[in-house]
Design an enzyme around this catalytic site. Structure first.
Site, mmCIF file in Angstrom:
data_model
loop_
_atom_site.group_PDB
_atom_site.id
_atom_site.type_symbol
_atom_site.label_atom_id
_atom_site.label_comp_id
_atom_site.label_asym_id
_atom_site.label_seq_id
_atom_site.Cartn_x
_atom_site.Cartn_y
_atom_site.Cartn_z
ATOM 1 N N GLN A 1 -6.519 0.018 -7.757
ATOM 2 C CA GLN A 1 -5.641 -0.522 -8.798
ATOM 3 C C GLN A 1 -6.026 0.013 -10.188
ATOM 4 O O GLN A 1 -5.185 0.137 -11.070
ATOM 5 C CB GLN A 1 -5.712 -2.052 -8.784
ATOM 6 C CG GLN A 1 -4.809 -2.711 -9.799
ATOM 7 C CD GLN A 1 -4.653 -4.196 -9.527
ATOM 8 O OE1 GLN A 1 -3.995 -4.577 -8.553
ATOM 9 N NE2 GLN A 1 -5.274 -5.028 -10.341
ATOM 10 N N SER B 1 -7.064 11.498 -47.945
ATOM 11 C CA SER B 1 -8.238 10.625 -47.903
ATOM 12 C C SER B 1 -7.959 9.404 -48.767
ATOM 13 O O SER B 1 -7.285 9.492 -49.789
ATOM 14 C CB SER B 1 -9.443 11.395 -48.448
ATOM 15 O OG SER B 1 -10.394 10.505 -48.992
ATOM 16 N N ASN C 1 0.813 -1.216 0.000
ATOM 17 C CA ASN C 1 0.000 0.000 0.000
ATOM 18 C C ASN C 1 0.851 1.271 0.000
ATOM 19 O O ASN C 1 0.595 2.206 -0.762
ATOM 20 C CB ASN C 1 -0.946 0.004 1.203
ATOM 21 C CG ASN C 1 -1.957 -1.134 1.114
ATOM 22 O OD1 ASN C 1 -2.004 -1.823 0.105
ATOM 23 N ND2 ASN C 1 -2.749 -1.313 2.159
ATOM 24 N N TYR D 1 -6.784 1.961 1.914
ATOM 25 C CA TYR D 1 -6.565 1.292 0.631
ATOM 26 C C TYR D 1 -7.660 0.273 0.324
ATOM 27 O O TYR D 1 -8.052 -0.518 1.183
ATOM 28 C CB TYR D 1 -5.197 0.586 0.602
ATOM 29 C CG TYR D 1 -5.007 -0.128 -0.719
ATOM 30 C CD1 TYR D 1 -4.542 0.573 -1.827
ATOM 31 C CD2 TYR D 1 -5.373 -1.458 -0.887
ATOM 32 C CE1 TYR D 1 -4.427 -0.045 -3.068
ATOM 33 C CE2 TYR D 1 -5.262 -2.084 -2.126
ATOM 34 C CZ TYR D 1 -4.789 -1.371 -3.206
ATOM 35 O OH TYR D 1 -4.687 -1.964 -4.429
ATOM 36 N N GLU E 1 -7.589 17.139 -35.114
ATOM 37 C CA GLU E 1 -8.846 16.479 -34.742
ATOM 38 C C GLU E 1 -8.562 15.472 -33.619
ATOM 39 O O GLU E 1 -9.354 15.303 -32.699
ATOM 40 C CB GLU E 1 -9.458 15.792 -35.966
ATOM 41 C CG GLU E 1 -9.980 16.821 -36.974
ATOM 42 C CD GLU E 1 -10.226 16.249 -38.357
ATOM 43 O OE1 GLU E 1 -10.385 15.025 -38.499
ATOM 44 O OE2 GLU E 1 -10.259 17.043 -39.317
ATOM 45 N N LYS F 1 -8.061 15.703 -51.129
ATOM 46 C CA LYS F 1 -8.191 16.101 -49.725
ATOM 47 C C LYS F 1 -6.870 16.277 -49.000
ATOM 48 O O LYS F 1 -5.906 15.578 -49.224
ATOM 49 C CB LYS F 1 -9.007 15.038 -48.972
ATOM 50 C CG LYS F 1 -10.441 14.978 -49.411
ATOM 51 C CD LYS F 1 -11.248 16.086 -48.792
ATOM 52 C CE LYS F 1 -11.774 15.571 -47.477
ATOM 53 N NZ LYS F 1 -12.060 16.560 -46.532
ATOM 54 N N LYS G 1 -4.393 3.142 -12.441
ATOM 55 C CA LYS G 1 -3.308 3.111 -13.440
ATOM 56 C C LYS G 1 -3.835 3.213 -14.856
ATOM 57 O O LYS G 1 -3.223 3.848 -15.712
ATOM 58 C CB LYS G 1 -2.483 1.839 -13.260
ATOM 59 C CG LYS G 1 -1.519 1.962 -12.123
ATOM 60 C CD LYS G 1 -1.252 0.638 -11.461
ATOM 61 C CE LYS G 1 -1.139 0.765 -9.974
ATOM 62 N NZ LYS G 1 -2.411 0.855 -9.249
ATOM 63 N N ASN H 1 -6.279 16.774 -44.943
ATOM 64 C CA ASN H 1 -7.023 16.848 -43.674
ATOM 65 C C ASN H 1 -6.119 17.133 -42.487
ATOM 66 O O ASN H 1 -4.944 16.786 -42.496
ATOM 67 C CB ASN H 1 -7.770 15.539 -43.437
ATOM 68 C CG ASN H 1 -8.838 15.293 -44.492
ATOM 69 O OD1 ASN H 1 -9.394 16.241 -45.057
ATOM 70 N ND2 ASN H 1 -9.119 14.038 -44.768
ATOM 71 N N THR I 1 -15.897 37.238 -32.162
ATOM 72 C CA THR I 1 -16.610 36.737 -30.973
ATOM 73 C C THR I 1 -17.867 36.097 -31.559
ATOM 74 O O THR I 1 -18.340 36.553 -32.615
ATOM 75 C CB THR I 1 -17.017 37.852 -29.982
ATOM 76 O OG1 THR I 1 -17.964 38.700 -30.619
ATOM 77 C CG2 THR I 1 -15.830 38.678 -29.496
ATOM 78 N N HIS I 2 -18.379 35.082 -30.940
ATOM 79 C CA HIS I 2 -19.526 34.331 -31.506
ATOM 80 C C HIS I 2 -19.197 33.809 -32.903
ATOM 81 O O HIS I 2 -20.110 33.553 -33.685
ATOM 82 C CB HIS I 2 -20.787 35.192 -31.584
ATOM 83 C CG HIS I 2 -21.105 35.919 -30.317
ATOM 84 N ND1 HIS I 2 -21.927 35.435 -29.341
ATOM 85 C CD2 HIS I 2 -20.650 37.121 -29.856
ATOM 86 C CE1 HIS I 2 -21.994 36.291 -28.336
ATOM 87 N NE2 HIS I 2 -21.211 37.322 -28.617
#
Ligand code: ARG
Length: 465
Positions: free
Chosen positions: A327, A282, A115, A322, A295, A288, A330, A290, A160-161
């Site tokens: 466990q 692609s 522990n 404990y 992303e 394409k 992890k 990308n 903005t927006h």
């Protein structure tokens, strides 16, 4: 599998072997083998402390240290055989030690429990990670600063927006990320201080009857102190959750940067472009190009947030002390740490590599009445209350929209019809180029403020490099 091989350290109390299904379900060595270097480091400090306190002899200390050295070499060379039936990395190493050095190996675990051992290994891992992320963040800062210097005088339509708002210097924009990541770095520095506490010596939950010196092993391991309360330090994982929370904040910053860059380089906007070396194609559409890399930054951010949240859920209803539930920590920690590390590795390439499509940006700067606020503020300097100036400029914009004009294209007479306080200098105010010159105060997107920010971040980087 021989009887000897599967013998557990707790074998004395048990009459039958562990069911293989349970073994498969409970093992963690496939994951926590990653903690091996920290486990070895902790064991060295522990045995030295035991010897210094006269709990083990210096001959046994020597044998144990040599055995640990051999294990380290076996692990590094890939020769070490990890065994599921020994559950976790802690028991794998201890078992191997006993194989190598015999009886002396059985003295290593004196005054120690898995522990405090796992709590130690995880703390060392987390503190190391915090340090590594800080170094990686510094690389992002270097890339940001270099591009901010190069692009400090170049404008694009700030939003903005996501609607055209005011011109914005690319430099000021990039320096904003220096601020965000600077705070993340700060959080990590505070983190390192707060959690610099060694749990070694806390045992299972109450410490030990043996004359341990936890302060000694803490010092050897580079902690600023040892635990103040054994029960606290074996059962809490706040340090692990907090690292994931800091990671969440950091990833949210990087994910928003990724989203900006995806938007800015989209076919419809295309104010920036990333080099081919950072993009993917692609399998079907030949034309394409990308931005999968960014992303994935957004995607991996989702994973990190998920791991932080899973960790919080793991802890919220868990009785103190404990429990084996821990466990699972992890899985969340390692996976999140890999996502953050990988992201921090690619982001400097993206920042260093993007190119501005000047022609398209220049075209966009002419649209969207970006200088309308500057015009209203100019009217304020000519005595108009801001609300009146706002209304007046709003009407001018409406007129321009009707006639298909920009504010710059309005004749002075037309401007004066609605805003008689306008003088001929108004044409200067309406030029986007005047934007950087006409902002003076600290923190603004004006030339002087941008220079100040550049100096600040240059010094910050130099101090940390
Ligand atoms: N593999 C365990 C973990 O990672 C180590 C601690 C186990 N302690 C115990 N008393 N079962 O949590």
């Amino acid at each position: 599998m021989s009887e000897e091989k599967t013998k557990k350290p707790w074998g004395g109390r048990f009459k039958s072997e562990l069911d293989p299904v349970v073994l498969k379900y409970t093992r963690s060595v496939h994951l926590d083998r990653r903690l091996a270097p920290y486990d070895l480091q902790g064991s060295r400090a522990h045995v030295r402390m035991l010897a210094a306190q006269g709990i083990v002899s210096s001959e046994d200390e020597k044998r144990i240290l040599e055995g640990l050295k051999q294990i380290e070499e076996e692990i590094e060379s890939g020769e070490f055989s990890y065994r599921d039936e020994l559950e976790d990395i802690h028991m794998n190493i201890e078992h191997r030690l006993q194989e190598i050095v015999g009886e002396a190996g059985g003295r290593l675990h004196t005054g120690r429990s898995r522990n405090d051992q796992v709590s130690l290994d995880l703390r060392l891992f987390c503190l190391d990670t915090a340090l590594r992320w800080r170094t990686q963040i510094l690389e992002v800062h270097k890339a940001l600063l270099e591009r901010a210097r190069e692009l400090k005088g170049d404008l694009f339509p700030g939003w903005t927006h996501l609607q055209a708002a005011q011109p914005l210097s690319w430099g000021h924009y990039l320096l904003a990320f220096c601020e965000m990541l600077g705070r993340d770095n700060h959080r990590l520095t505070d983190y390192q201080k707060l959690h610099s506490r060694s749990p070694l010596g806390a045992g299972a939950l109450t410490g030990s009857t043996l004359p341990l010196d936890p302060e000694r092993s803490a010092q050897e391991l580079g902690f600023s102190a040892s635990f103040a309360n054994s029960y606290d330090v074996v059962g809490d994982r706040d340090f692990l959750l907090e690292l994931l929370q800091i990671a969440s904040q950091l990833m949210i910053h990087l994910s928003r940067l990724a989203e900006d860059f995806i938007y800015l380089s989209s076919t419809a906007v295309h104010w920036i472009e990333l080099p081919d070396s950072l993009c993917t194609g692609s399998s079907m559409m030949p034309q394409k190009k990308n931005l999968d890399v960014l992303e994935l930054t957004r995607g991996k951010t989702a994973s990190v947030l998920g791991h932080a949240s899973a960790m919080a859920i793991l802890l919220k209803g868990l009785p103190t002390s404990y429990h084996r539930d821990l466990q699972q920590d992890k899985e969340h920690l390692f996976s999140a740490v890999d996502d953050v590390g990988g992201t921090l590795e690619v982001i400097p390439l993206v920042i260093a590599g993007f190119q501005v499509d000047t022609e398209r940006v220049q075209g966009a700067l002419k649209q969207g009445f970006l200088m309308a606020t500057d015009l209203a503020e100019y009217l304020v300097t000519r005595g108009s209350p801001f609300r009146v100036a706002h209304e007046t400029v709003g009407k001018l914009v409406a007129y321009c929209l009707e006639k298909g004009l920009t504010l710059e294209e309005l004749p002075l007479e037309k401007l004066q019809e609605l805003a008689p306080e306008c003088g001929p200098e108004v044409s200067e105010v309406l030029k986007p180029e005047s934007f950087l010159r006409r902002r003076w105060h600290k923190g603004s997107s004006g030339r002087v403020s941008i220079e100040q920010q550049i100096v600040h971040w240059k010094e910050w980087i130099e101090n940390l490099s």
